[in-house]
Design an enzyme around this catalytic site. Sequence first.
Site, short mmCIF file in Angstrom:
data_model
loop_
_atom_site.label_atom_id
_atom_site.label_comp_id
_atom_site.label_asym_id
_atom_site.label_seq_id
_atom_site.Cartn_x
_atom_site.Cartn_y
_atom_site.Cartn_z
N ASP A 92 0.98 -1.17 0.09
CA ASP A 92 -0.13 0.19 0.08
C ASP A 92 1.12 1.21 0.11
O ASP A 92 1.42 1.41 0.98
CB ASP A 92 -0.87 -0.13 1.18
CG ASP A 92 -1.88 -1.00 1.18
OD1 ASP A 92 -2.63 -1.57 0.22
OD2 ASP A 92 -2.08 -1.79 2.23
N ASP A 124 -13.75 -3.31 -2.02
CA ASP A 124 -13.44 -2.96 -0.63
C ASP A 124 -14.80 -3.03 0.04
O ASP A 124 -15.61 -2.27 -0.11
CB ASP A 124 -12.84 -1.54 -0.46
CG ASP A 124 -11.25 -1.41 -0.98
OD1 ASP A 124 -10.71 -2.43 -1.05
OD2 ASP A 124 -11.19 -0.24 -1.16
#
Length: 256
Positions: free
Chosen positions: A12, A131
């Site tokens: 990330d 998500d």
Amino acid sequence: MSVAVRVIPCLDVDAGRVVKGVNFKDLRDAGDPVELAARYNSEGADELVFLDITASSGDRATTYDIVTRTAEQVFIPLTVGGGVRSVADVDALLRSGADKVGVNTAAISDPQLLNAIADRFGVQVLVLSIDARRCQDGTTTESGFEVTTHGGRRGTGIDALQWAVEAAGRGAGEILLNSMDADGTKAGYDLALIELVRANVSIPIIASGGAGTLADFAPAVEAGADAVLAASVLHFGELGIADIKRSLTEAGCVVR
């Protein structure tokens, strides 16, 4: 013959550094993406995912130079996501060294983008990143899960299961299924979410969010994941790729 389970580290990236938090908040620095990518490549990772986590919310393109330098360090498939809004963005990422491209927020705004990417580059390039979280704040969906955007900061009210099914029909080659409830908690993958999506789509599922101990990986595969993704437990040296593969093998899973 069962397909081998893939173990995939996730980088990330925010402002050129790998970061990790809990539920996408309280981010802490985890190192240089190029160095980490090289390490995971040498340790036997099957693939690598690179997510520019503030590209959509910060409204800027993914950092192409970091992608290029990362791609030069790895000889395994590299999936890049974050801020992908168009076929041209996908083209630029593939030219920068990505093998697959993850799409999330922009596809929710314009589902036809999935068809366009799959038609131009093939389904093997297109990874839909979902998500998902359990519905909250009065939101309800048929499956009980909703899609979020902007790094989990915004609910959409869209049913996560219906979206997975629709995306598969539009040409997504695989789904990166990230549980926002489990993300960074190290409390285990959201098995109910994985089972739900697996029962309704046939394309590969990458389980993401919640990896904490070696005991967490095999249950995700048993729930239907084709690949297991991990971030913080790898970045901060709590677990190694070889340890994860060994735990999967001991649980009866086929690994590469």
